[in-house]
Design a protein around this motif. Structure first.
Motif, PDB file in Angstrom:
ATOM      1  N   SER A 225       0.831  -1.199   0.000  1.00 25.74           N
ATOM      2  CA  SER A 225       0.000   0.000   0.000  1.00 25.74           C
ATOM      3  C   SER A 225       0.868   1.252   0.000  1.00 25.74           C
ATOM      4  O   SER A 225       0.579   2.230  -0.698  1.00 25.74           O
ATOM      5  N   HIS A 226       1.949   1.228   0.774  1.00 28.20           N
ATOM      6  CA  HIS A 226       2.891   2.344   0.757  1.00 28.20           C
ATOM      7  C   HIS A 226       3.542   2.494  -0.611  1.00 28.20           C
ATOM      8  O   HIS A 226       3.790   3.613  -1.072  1.00 28.20           O
ATOM      9  N   ALA A 227       3.850   1.376  -1.251  1.00 33.60           N
ATOM     10  CA  ALA A 227       4.437   1.444  -2.595  1.00 33.60           C
ATOM     11  C   ALA A 227       3.471   2.135  -3.556  1.00 33.60           C
ATOM     12  O   ALA A 227       3.882   2.934  -4.409  1.00 33.60           O
ATOM     13  N   GLY A 228       2.172   1.829  -3.426  1.00 35.83           N
ATOM     14  CA  GLY A 228       1.181   2.517  -4.252  1.00 35.83           C
ATOM     15  C   GLY A 228       1.204   4.010  -4.017  1.00 35.83           C
ATOM     16  O   GLY A 228       1.133   4.816  -4.962  1.00 35.83           O
ATOM     17  N   SER A 229       1.329   4.421  -2.754  1.00 36.96           N
ATOM     18  CA  SER A 229       1.408   5.850  -2.435  1.00 36.96           C
ATOM     19  C   SER A 229       2.689   6.466  -2.990  1.00 36.96           C
ATOM     20  O   SER A 229       2.682   7.600  -3.489  1.00 36.96           O
ATOM     21  N   LEU A 241      -1.232   1.819  -9.268  1.00 35.55           N
ATOM     22  CA  LEU A 241      -2.386   0.921  -9.263  1.00 35.55           C
ATOM     23  C   LEU A 241      -1.951  -0.531  -9.122  1.00 35.55           C
ATOM     24  O   LEU A 241      -2.581  -1.320  -8.403  1.00 35.55           O
ATOM     25  N   ALA A 242      -0.860  -0.901  -9.811  1.00 32.56           N
ATOM     26  CA  ALA A 242      -0.372  -2.285  -9.726  1.00 32.56           C
ATOM     27  C   ALA A 242       0.090  -2.613  -8.310  1.00 32.56           C
ATOM     28  O   ALA A 242      -0.209  -3.690  -7.777  1.00 32.56           O
ATOM     29  N   ALA A 243       0.829  -1.695  -7.678  1.00 28.83           N
ATOM     30  CA  ALA A 243       1.305  -1.938  -6.312  1.00 28.83           C
ATOM     31  C   ALA A 243       0.135  -2.016  -5.343  1.00 28.83           C
ATOM     32  O   ALA A 243       0.091  -2.901  -4.470  1.00 28.83           O
ATOM     33  N   ASN A 244      -0.799  -1.085  -5.474  1.00 23.18           N
ATOM     34  CA  ASN A 244      -1.941  -1.097  -4.559  1.00 23.18           C
ATOM     35  C   ASN A 244      -2.829  -2.318  -4.791  1.00 23.18           C
ATOM     36  O   ASN A 244      -3.437  -2.847  -3.855  1.00 23.18           O
ATOM     37  N   ASP A 245      -2.899  -2.777  -6.030  1.00 23.87           N
ATOM     38  CA  ASP A 245      -3.636  -4.022  -6.302  1.00 23.87           C
ATOM     39  C   ASP A 245      -2.983  -5.210  -5.609  1.00 23.87           C
ATOM     40  O   ASP A 245      -3.672  -6.141  -5.169  1.00 23.87           O
ATOM     41  N   ALA A 246      -1.636  -5.205  -5.539  1.00 28.27           N
ATOM     42  CA  ALA A 246      -0.950  -6.285  -4.827  1.00 28.27           C
ATOM     43  C   ALA A 246      -1.385  -6.313  -3.368  1.00 28.27           C
ATOM     44  O   ALA A 246      -1.532  -7.388  -2.770  1.00 28.27           O
ATOM     45  N   ALA A 247      -1.600  -5.131  -2.790  1.00 26.62           N
ATOM     46  CA  ALA A 247      -2.098  -5.064  -1.411  1.00 26.62           C
ATOM     47  C   ALA A 247      -3.547  -5.531  -1.337  1.00 26.62           C
ATOM     48  O   ALA A 247      -3.923  -6.305  -0.453  1.00 26.62           O
ATOM     49  N   ARG A 248      -4.366  -5.078  -2.271  1.00 22.24           N
ATOM     50  CA  ARG A 248      -5.797  -5.397  -2.217  1.00 22.24           C
ATOM     51  C   ARG A 248      -6.079  -6.871  -2.471  1.00 22.24           C
ATOM     52  O   ARG A 248      -7.121  -7.379  -2.046  1.00 22.24           O
ATOM     53  N   ALA A 265      -9.730   3.036  -0.703  1.00 19.92           N
ATOM     54  CA  ALA A 265      -9.609   4.490  -0.597  1.00 19.92           C
ATOM     55  C   ALA A 265      -8.316   4.981  -1.235  1.00 19.92           C
ATOM     56  O   ALA A 265      -8.303   6.016  -1.922  1.00 19.92           O
ATOM     57  N   ARG A 266      -7.214   4.245  -1.036  1.00 20.31           N
ATOM     58  CA  ARG A 266      -5.964   4.655  -1.667  1.00 20.31           C
ATOM     59  C   ARG A 266      -6.018   4.430  -3.176  1.00 20.31           C
ATOM     60  O   ARG A 266      -5.376   5.161  -3.935  1.00 20.31           O
ATOM     61  N   HIS A 267      -6.798   3.443  -3.616  1.00 23.35           N
ATOM     62  CA  HIS A 267      -6.981   3.251  -5.050  1.00 23.35           C
ATOM     63  C   HIS A 267      -7.699   4.461  -5.652  1.00 23.35           C
ATOM     64  O   HIS A 267      -7.366   4.902  -6.754  1.00 23.35           O
ATOM     65  N   ALA A 268      -8.679   4.982  -4.923  1.00 20.42           N
ATOM     66  CA  ALA A 268      -9.408   6.168  -5.404  1.00 20.42           C
ATOM     67  C   ALA A 268      -8.459   7.349  -5.559  1.00 20.42           C
ATOM     68  O   ALA A 268      -8.554   8.113  -6.538  1.00 20.42           O
ATOM     69  N   ALA A 269      -7.536   7.528  -4.603  1.00 27.35           N
ATOM     70  CA  ALA A 269      -6.577   8.625  -4.694  1.00 27.35           C
ATOM     71  C   ALA A 269      -5.693   8.488  -5.928  1.00 27.35           C
ATOM     72  O   ALA A 269      -5.337   9.488  -6.562  1.00 27.35           O
TER      73      ALA A 269
END
Length: 422
Positions: A225-229, A241-248, A265-269
């Motif tokens: 999730s931090h990587a997505g940020s 999006l790819a990093a945050n998808d790994a979290a999701r 929520a972080r995906h929305a950002a």
């Protein structure tokens, strides 16, 4: 000259040059021993072309961490007939950066006499987590500071040092790795928050390896999730999006809706920087639904409970709509976030207020925008993200109303209060 085809193939799989592999190995050695390794491109050349048939223990452990397999599978042959202990592999949900590691990596540390090793127990983990809680508190009060990053890394080294100096059960060993990964992840977030993105990437590489050793899904979620940020702040939405998808995709999001809510929520950002209003509304809806299903009193890691609540949900919604230039909706979410925000989260309040003034300015509400910007506490004006938002605010104000009374008022204020910021 004989080429080590197995090692070369593994390097090609991860798209690593000799210099890059050397750097990763040095990072691993630093994580395990507290002292940065001395592996060079020449070292890797010798490993690839047969001059070194069996690396010494630290190099061997580092190779095993980077590639997630025993040295015997990398084309190396022991100098003696002693059996090679195969490591326990840990399944890690990741892409190229994340690696697995074996218990053998621990053997690369400085040897300790068996009769002097003490047993590492749960009390050692609890002591480290008490220190970690102090870092989390400092992070949310100040945020982004190099001292926080340094303290978190020092605690990660302290955690790993327990395993070098003592013996531990598999459960405790996994917990120590999870603790070290948590600390390194906090260093990563402090670097992101402070706009030290190169350092954040290095911490990500290290934290993801440690998380893989631990098998702890909650810390793996946090790191991805931090990587997505990180990639969102770098303006790389596809990677974000790819990093945050790994979290999701981690199973923790199915077991605990609060993790799912944060992931959505972080995906929305991230969708915000793409200007995709439909995707923002869709993912924020999923986040709200998951948040409402979550049991708020369920035990969770301190890093989660320290910041993620309804106020943070609205703060991320503010960021999403502001990036997409949906200023009215961004302002509405900012007001809701500030109304629900816990008083100790000083940094979050300053960032959300800075976003609020940008949203007001986007609607040509000059007077409220300037008053909002001037209400940000002076102690938080040095925070890199707050300062960046206010610089953008100043530039936009000059474009929209260069000769207005509000612009002159803001310029006078900024000259007095922002000039001391680094």
């Amino acid at each position: 000259m004989a080429v080590n085809d197995a090692l070369k193939a593994r390097m090609n799989e991860l798209d690593l040059t000799q210099v890059e592999l050397a750097e990763r190995m040095n990072d691993v050695i630093h994580t395990l021993t507290g002292t940065r390794g001395k592996v060079s491109a020449r070292t890797i050349h010798n490993l690839m072309y047969g001059q070194t048939s069996w690396p010494h223990s630290k190099q061997r452990a580092a190779l095993e961490v980077v590639f997630g397999c025993p040295a015997s599978e990398l084309g190396f042959t022991p100098r003696t007939r002693a059996p090679v202990i195969e490591p326990r592999k840990t399944d890690v949900h990741c892409r190229a950066f994340t690696t697995t590691a074996s218990g053998l990596a621990l053997g690369a540390a400085v040897p300790v006499r068996a009769d002097t090793r003490r047993r590492v127990g749960a009390s050692d983990i609890q002591r480290l987590h008490a220190k970690f809680a102090q870092i989390i508190t400092s992070d949310h009060r100040q945020g982004g500071r190099l001292t926080i990053e340094t303290q978190a890394l020092a605690l990660a080294g302290e955690a790993l040092g327990l395993l070098q100096r003592g013996s531990a059960s598999q459960r405790i060993q996994n917990a120590v790795y999870a603790t070290a990964a948590s600390f390194t992840s906090s260093a990563m977030w402090a670097a992101i928050d402070g706009r030290r993105f190169d350092a954040a990437q290095r911490h990500f590489d290290r934290a993801s390896s440690l998380a893989g050793m631990s098998g702890d899904l909650t810390i793996q979620f946090r790191i991805w999730s931090h990587a997505g940020s990180l990639y969102r702040h770098l303006g790389r939405p596809v990677d974000a999006l790819a990093a945050n998808d790994a979290a999701r995709r981690l199973s923790i999001t199915r077991r605990d809706p609060l993790f799912a809510a944060l992931g959505h929520a972080r995906h929305a950002a991230i969708h915000g920087i793409q200007g995709d209003i439909g995707a923002i509304h869709r993912t924020l809806g999923l986040a709200q639904e998951a948040f409402d299903r979550a049991q708020q009193d369920e035990p969770r890691p301190v890093w989660m409970t320290a910041f993620f609540d309804r106020a943070e949900l609205h703060s991320l919604a503010t960021a999403a709509h502001l990036s997409a230039r949906d200023y009215a909706t961004a302002e509405a979410h900012a007001h809701r976030s500030l109304a629900a925000l816990r008083p100790e989260l000083e940094r979050t309040r300053a960032i959300t207020t800075a976003r609020l003034c940008r949203a007001q300015l986007g609607q040509d509400d000059l007077d409220p925008a300037v008053r909002t910007a001037m209400a940000i506490p002076e102690a938080t004006l040095t925070h890199p993200r707050v300062l960046g938002l206010l610089i953008g605010f100043t530039n936009t104000l000059h474009r929209q109303a260069p000769t207005s009374t509000q612009t002159r008022l803001w310029d006078a204020y900024a000259q007095q209060h922002l000039r001391r910021t680094p």
